[in-house]
Write an enzyme that holds these catalytic residues in place. Structure first.
Site, short mmCIF file in Angstrom:
data_model
loop_
_atom_site.label_atom_id
_atom_site.label_comp_id
_atom_site.label_asym_id
_atom_site.label_seq_id
_atom_site.Cartn_x
_atom_site.Cartn_y
_atom_site.Cartn_z
N LYS A 54 46.53 39.11 13.47
CA LYS A 54 47.47 40.44 13.67
C LYS A 54 46.80 41.62 13.55
CE LYS A 54 51.64 38.06 12.79
NZ LYS A 54 52.78 37.52 12.09
N GLN A 98 54.95 38.78 6.43
CA GLN A 98 54.63 37.60 6.54
C GLN A 98 55.53 36.55 6.26
OE1 GLN A 98 52.28 36.78 9.54
NE2 GLN A 98 53.13 34.90 9.21
N ASP A 121 59.10 43.36 14.12
CA ASP A 121 59.39 41.78 14.39
C ASP A 121 60.82 41.45 14.90
OD1 ASP A 121 57.50 40.07 13.84
OD2 ASP A 121 57.89 39.84 11.71
#
Ligand code: NAD
Length: 303
Positions: A54, A98, A121
């Site tokens: 990422k 994460q 997200d």
């Protein structure tokens, strides 16, 4: 006849090019670039490799990237305070925590603490609600489903009026992609069926699908005879079925990955199909970048 391959690796490059030129344009006109913070708690090798990818992608696109790694034993209150700091940081448009988090931390509490307008997200209940309403309400569609829909659109597959069957009802893939495909709008307007572990006659449902989206996490679950000739098959499954020596360094072992669909046989029946690996996988991070850019554009009133 062999199906057309829908390659995530190629579509990723197309989309990253588009994001990159938008970033350059916004920087020139407004003096701003998208800001993404990645928060990694602990040192799980899988999480490190996802976060590293990422960060690499964000850097390649010229984003402002902050990597804020935290120790495994960070207190929940400290993690919440960190999120609050980034919620109030004007240079940050996207906050990525994460997952999974260590057991002593309440994952739901942490995700719910992220400002919904920085939740790139798309897991915050506010964004799940926005997705359910559809249309202009949607800010950040969750990344894997958004990637699936983008692949279907870019492969030129007709979705309007199509029978879509989704195998799996998870919150991160099955439920959101089903919801997205039934909304009004491009790449949607489909008639959607969701099947799962309690479904009777799974094969009969799959056989009806013009577009079959499989996210079960069961290697080879979908048999070739379940596929309607000419259908578009999107295989989301990523299953580690063994290990093999790496091509680059034969002393190192790498995972052998397999999807939820019997690919070799299915490609002789389907009209188009995604491979595993190299199909849906590369799309998730790409859409995270797109959401982070969108977040900046919302802030600048450009959307
Ligand atoms: P999950 O385990 O949360 O959900 C799986 C769903 O499939 C469940 O709803 C379950 O009811 C259904 N299911 C399981 N076995 C079934 C069976 N035999 N028959 C019918 N339905 C069945 O998984 P998930 O998080 O949605 O992920 C699914 C797969 O997609 C996994 O292999 C995962 O690794 C992969 N995945 C890939 C990406 C990506 O490529 N970027 C992202 C997310 C998930």
């Amino acid at each position: 006849m062999s199906a057309k391959l829908i390659k995530g690796t190629e579509i990723r490059e197309e989309i990253l090019e588009e994001i990159s030129s938008e970033v350059t344009e916004i920087k020139e006109k407004h003096g701003k670039v998208p800001g993404l913070v990645t928060i990694l708690v602990g040192s799980s090798p899988a999480s490190i490799s996802y976060v590293t990818l990422k960060i690499k992608t964000a850097n390649r696109l010229g984003f402002h990237e902050i990597q804020d790694d935290q120790p495994d034993d960070i207190a929940e209150a400290d993690l919440l305070a960190l999120i609050d700091k980034y919620n109030n940081d004007d240079a940050i448009n996207g906050i990525l925590v994460q997952l999974p988090l260590p057991k002593h931390i309440d994952e739901k509490k942490v995700l719910n603490a992220i400002d919904p307008d920085k939740d790139v997200d798309g897991f915050h209940p506010v964004n799940v609600g926005r997705l359910m309403i559809g249309g202009d309400e949607v800010k950040f569609p969750p990344c894997t489903p958004a990637g699936i829909q983008e692949m279907i659109i870019r492969a030129g597959v007709e979705t309007s009026g199509a029978e879509v069957v989704v195998v799996g009802r998870s919150n991160i893939v099955g439920k959101p992609i089903a919801n997205m495909m039934l909304q009004k709008g491009p790449g949607a307007n489909s008639t959607v069926t969701v099947v799962h572990t309690r479904t009777k006659a799974l094969d009969e449902h799959c056989k009806r699908a013009d577009i079959l989206i499989v996210a079960a996490g069961v290697p080879g679950l979908v048999k070739p005879e379940w596929i309607k000739p000419g259908a578009c098959v999107i295989d989301v499954g990523v299953n580690r079925v063994g290990e093999k020596p790496s091509k680059k360094n034969p002393d190192r072992m790498v995972a052998i990955l397999q999807g939820d669909v019997d690919f070799d046989a299915a490609k002789e029946i389907a009209g188009s199909i995604t491979p595993v690996p190299g199909g849906v996988g590369p799309m998730t991070i790409t859409m995270l970048m797109k959401n982070t850019l969108k977040s900046l554009k919302f802030k600048l009133g450009l959307n």
